[in-house]
Write a protein that holds these residues in place. Structure first.
Motif, PDB file in Angstrom:
ATOM      1  N   LEU A 258       0.831  -1.205   0.000  1.00  0.00           N
ATOM      2  CA  LEU A 258       0.000   0.000   0.000  1.00  0.00           C
ATOM      3  C   LEU A 258       0.867   1.256   0.000  1.00  0.00           C
ATOM      4  N   GLN A 274      -8.062   7.788  -0.410  1.00  0.00           N
ATOM      5  CA  GLN A 274      -8.580   6.501   0.056  1.00  0.00           C
ATOM      6  C   GLN A 274      -7.436   5.504   0.290  1.00  0.00           C
ATOM      7  N   ASP A 277      -5.724   6.460   3.493  1.00  0.00           N
ATOM      8  CA  ASP A 277      -6.493   6.006   4.662  1.00  0.00           C
ATOM      9  C   ASP A 277      -6.325   4.501   4.878  1.00  0.00           C
ATOM     10  N   ALA A 278      -6.351   3.734   3.783  1.00  0.00           N
ATOM     11  CA  ALA A 278      -6.172   2.288   3.896  1.00  0.00           C
ATOM     12  C   ALA A 278      -4.780   1.957   4.419  1.00  0.00           C
ATOM     13  N   HIS A 279      -3.784   2.718   3.963  1.00  0.00           N
ATOM     14  CA  HIS A 279      -2.415   2.497   4.433  1.00  0.00           C
ATOM     15  C   HIS A 279      -2.299   2.787   5.926  1.00  0.00           C
ATOM     16  N   GLU A 281      -4.763   2.696   8.120  1.00  0.00           N
ATOM     17  CA  GLU A 281      -5.505   1.662   8.841  1.00  0.00           C
ATOM     18  C   GLU A 281      -4.685   0.382   8.956  1.00  0.00           C
TER      19      GLU A 281
END
Length: 425
Positions: A258, A274, A277-279, A281
């Motif tokens: 990511l 997005q 944010d995923a990274h 999380e």
């Protein structure tokens, strides 16, 4: 070291504490054995004397003996119960393992319920049998050791006594100073033999006391519980290893991918935010997983043992912690794990609930048990039913046949003390 009998074959036995503990046990046994013998005589001797006077008349003698047996059966338990309680407390001198009585709690208040319960349970009659042996066989054994000790002492002091003429020491007669020197050397040898003999007799007495005074405990059940504890520890380590080598590694790989993908996207593109944010999380999840794995069983506990794990726990604590450790070797894994999690929970409670500014952890081996004490200077008032995790810790300690004691008066300090048996120590 667990018991006096276990200590007999160890190196440095004569310079250790067990001969002295055995001596105290045997000397105090003289009081309890004499009390048991006296009580037995009071219960039985009058009837035997009266029955002897009717020895030429079978009927009356049989009736008197039956009355004597009835008196013994009714009065014997009243003597055996307090003596057995005292013997269980004295047993710690030669066998520090916990011992509990096998008595049941009366089903209802009142004397009649107590009598019905005590006179119908096997534990009472085992204790009565123990008192009979205590006033006969054990009394004779302790008396023999005392006679041996007196003989050794007389030989040791013979050089001081021979000046007044010949001295008879048991089966020996010492009449000259040269003979007294040899007698003193023999006395020294007898003292060394006395240490082994006294410890052997005390250990056998302790074994007899544990066999007859211990509550009904199935050995196989205890062994099964030990196997379950070991199996639980092995399963927990397997889960920790699988999470560390499997899920955590895959999560690390995902986090790296990511992060690389973020570099390939324009910062102002719709997907960039997005992906960021995923990274983030994924990084948070990796940190939580790492803490979760550490909570299952810290790696430092597995690799370096309890003192190092407690030191790391102190470094991570929100409250200043001082660790005092007198441990020199590794302990069984289940004991180390339980002690660590007790300390961890106690520190968490101190930080969350007590308002403590300092905590001390003291851990050491004493009389075959691991002693862990956590003390904080907070305001006290800890109450297990309020859900501070102390009840769960007590249950966990009980699985290993240990015990946990809590002292937390209002105003403090709070002290959590845990004793965990270490049979191999």
């Amino acid at each position: 070291m667990t018991t006096a009998l276990d200590a007999l074959g160890t190196r440095g036995f004569l310079l250790g504490r067990w001969p002295w503990r055995a001596a105290v046990y045997l000397l105090s046994s003289l009081a309890t054995t004499s009390a048991a013998a006296g009580a037995l005589c009071l219960l039985c001797l009058p009837w035997l004397v009266v029955a002897e006077s009717f020895s030429d008349r079978t009927g009356p003698a049989a009736v008197l003996l039956a009355l004597g047996a009835l008196t013994f059966g009714l009065g014997g338990p009243l003597v055996a119960l307090p003596l057995a309680g005292l013997e269980r407390r004295r047993l710690r001198l030669v066998d520090p393992r916990p011992v509990t009585s096998g008595h049941r709690r009366p089903s209802a208040p009142g004397l009649d319920s107590w009598v019905r319960t005590r006179y119908t349970e096997a534990a009472t009659w085992r204790e009565l049998g123990y008192v009979v042996l205590l006033g006969t066989v054990v009394l004779a054994a302790c008396g023999s050791v005392v006679v041996f000790a007196v003989l050794a002492g007389a030989l040791l002091t013979s050089p001081l006594l021979v000046g007044g003429g010949a001295v008879s020491v048991g089966f020996l007669t010492v009449s000259t100073l040269g003979e007294s020197v040899w007698g003193a050397l023999a006395g020294l040898g007898m003292l060394a033999a006395l240490a082994y003999l006294g410890t052997l007799v005390a250990g056998l007495h302790g074994m007899l006391a544990r066999t007859l005074l211990q509550g009904d405990q199935l050995v196989e059940v205890a062994r099964s519980r030990a196997r379950l504890v070991d199996a639980f520890e092995a399963e927990r380590r397997r889960i920790e290893r699988d999470l560390h080598d499997g899920a955590q590694q895959r999560l690390v790989s995902l986090t790296l991918r990511l992060g690389l993908a973020r570099l390939d996207l324009p910062p102002d593109s719709p997907a960039a935010q997005q992906l960021a944010d995923a990274h983030d999380e994924a990084k948070l999840l990796m940190a939580e997983l790492r803490e979760f794995i550490h909570g299952i069983r810290p790696q430092v506990l597995t690799e370096r043992g309890l003192p190092a794990a407690l030191g790391e726990l102190a470094d991570r604590s929100a409250v200043p912690v001082t660790v005092h450790s007198a441990l020199r070797g590794r302990l069984p894994g289940s004991v180390e794990g339980t002690a660590y999690f007790v300390a961890s929970e106690a520190l968490a409670n101190a930080a969350k609930h007590s308002g403590a500014t300092a905590v001390e952890i003291d851990v050491r081996l004493e009389r075959g048990s691991l002693l862990l004490e956590v003390r904080d200077d907070g305001h006290g008032g800890a109450d297990p039913p309020r859900g501070t995790g102390l009840t769960g810790l007590a249950d966990r300690v009980a699985v290993l046949d240990g015990r946990m004691v809590l002292s937390s008066p209002a105003g403090g300090p709070t002290i959590v003390r845990v004793e965990l048996p270490c049979p191999s120590q």
